[in-house]
Write a protein that holds these residues in place. Structure first.
Motif, PDB file in Angstrom:
ATOM      1  N   THR A 110       0.799  -1.796  -0.330  1.00  9.10           N
ATOM      2  CA  THR A 110      -0.179  -0.324  -0.730  1.00  9.10           C
ATOM      3  C   THR A 110       1.157   1.146   0.050  1.00  9.10           C
ATOM      4  O   THR A 110       0.345   1.710  -0.221  1.00  9.10           O
ATOM      5  CB  THR A 110      -1.454   0.132   1.481  1.00  9.10           C
ATOM      6  N   GLY A 111       2.127   1.202   0.079  1.00  8.26           N
ATOM      7  CA  GLY A 111       3.177   2.076   0.323  1.00  8.26           C
ATOM      8  C   GLY A 111       3.157   2.751   1.808  1.00  8.26           C
ATOM      9  O   GLY A 111       4.483   3.773   1.631  1.00  8.26           O
ATOM     10  N   THR A 154      -2.713 -11.034   4.614  1.00  7.77           N
ATOM     11  CA  THR A 154      -2.085 -10.197   5.422  1.00  7.77           C
ATOM     12  C   THR A 154      -1.568  -9.411   3.962  1.00  7.77           C
ATOM     13  O   THR A 154      -0.375  -9.282   4.227  1.00  7.77           O
ATOM     14  CB  THR A 154      -0.386 -10.817   5.859  1.00  7.77           C
ATOM     15  N   GLN A 155      -2.393  -8.434   3.187  1.00 12.35           N
ATOM     16  CA  GLN A 155      -2.297  -7.701   2.924  1.00 12.35           C
ATOM     17  C   GLN A 155      -0.703  -7.930   1.378  1.00 12.35           C
ATOM     18  O   GLN A 155      -0.036  -7.222   1.379  1.00 12.35           O
ATOM     19  CB  GLN A 155      -2.200  -6.412   2.875  1.00 12.35           C
ATOM     20  N   GLY A 156      -1.065  -9.376   0.784  1.00  9.73           N
ATOM     21  CA  GLY A 156       0.239  -9.586   0.448  1.00  9.73           C
ATOM     22  C   GLY A 156       1.457  -9.608   0.603  1.00  9.73           C
ATOM     23  O   GLY A 156       2.386 -10.119   0.197  1.00  9.73           O
TER      24      GLY A 156
END
Length: 277
Positions: A97-98, A186-188
């Motif tokens: 997500t940065g 887990t967001q990749g």
């Protein structure tokens, strides 16, 4: 001025957060050795070694047995153990997500997941908190449930139950699929590393066990009949002589087992046997 001491054991890593009266609560550092800090700071301890996630029937396991459906629409019970390692990498990194995490993937795991479950003890050398088990069920357990469901659909139930090679392949397929499913939760990011999967022989419904037993018994009876036919065909005197031989063998065995008794008769007369009471 007071101080607090972070003292992780050799199998732990701790995260330090500033929590003093004049500090906003913020990440300070990741620690693997004894450290002295502000008395009001918080420390959270996580395991750095391999751990087990066990699931099945009985007490003391991390989760109950799972259920899956096979290719032929039969429900099976799935039990076993997953060996995993929490990613305790503290090197700064940027997630998909940065967002930048100065405390690495362990900080991300703590703030996005574990803190909500109150999973980590705040003193070194302690057992994980009760929330740790719930966390494992909702992440490792949920990913495992999906993986075993997906892979069980590739096999008929009897293959998984009686074919060692098929069961081993099913286990291997679950292991290969599990990390990708876990990353989707887990967001990749690889916050938990799966090391191995051990699946026990699946549990099947009682009716299937009974049917399998009857089938195997029928196969054995058929094999015995075929052996008898072959033996009779080559026996001196043919089938009739073979049948008489079998009957005599049965009588001899019954006498040996005490199921019949031999009655004394005059010499030269046929032997008379009668069932024992």
């Amino acid at each position: 001025m007071g101080c607090s001491i972070a003292n992780p054991t050799s199998s732990e890593v701790s995260l330090q957060y500033g929590a003093g009266p004049f500090d906003s609560r913020k990440f300070v550092e990741c620690e693997t050795a004894r450290d002295v800090s502000d008395v009001n700071d918080d420390h959270y301890y996580y395991p750095s070694g391999q751990r087990d996630f066990t699931f099945g029937d009985g007490e003391g396991l991390d989760a109950a047995a799972l259920t899956s459906t096979t290719q032929d629409s039969q429900e099976i019970k799935v039990t076993g153990t997953v060996k995993f390692t929490l990613n305790t990498d503290c090197a700064q990194f940027t997630d998909p997500t940065g967002k930048v995490w100065p405390g690495g993937k362990l900080q991300m795991f703590h703030e996005l997941i574990a803190y909500k479950y109150e999973a980590a003890p705040t003193d070194g050398g302690e057992q994980m908190e009760e929330g740790w088990s719930e966390l494992l069920r909702n992440y490792v357990g949920a990913a495992l449930d999906r993986a075993t469901d997906n892979e069980a659909l590739k096999y008929p139930w009897q293959k998984l139950y009686t074919d060692t090679a098929a069961k081993a392949q099913w286990e291997k397929d679950v292991l290969e699929q599990l990390p990708d499913i876990l990353r989707s939760l887990t967001q990749g990011v690889d916050l938990i590393t799966i090391n191995s999967v051990l699946l026990q022989k699946p549990g099947i419904q009682a009716a299937l066990v009974q049917g399998l037993t009857e089938k195997q018994a029928a196969e054995l009876r058929g094999q015995a009949v075929e052996v008898d036919k072959q033996a009779a065909a080559s026996f001196p005197g043919g089938i009739v002589a073979y049948q008489q031989y079998q009957q005599q063998q049965a009588v001899n065995q019954a006498i040996k087992d005490g199921k019949v008794q031999v009655l004394p008769v005059p010499q030269g007369s046929p032997v008379i046997v009668s069932p024992t009471k």
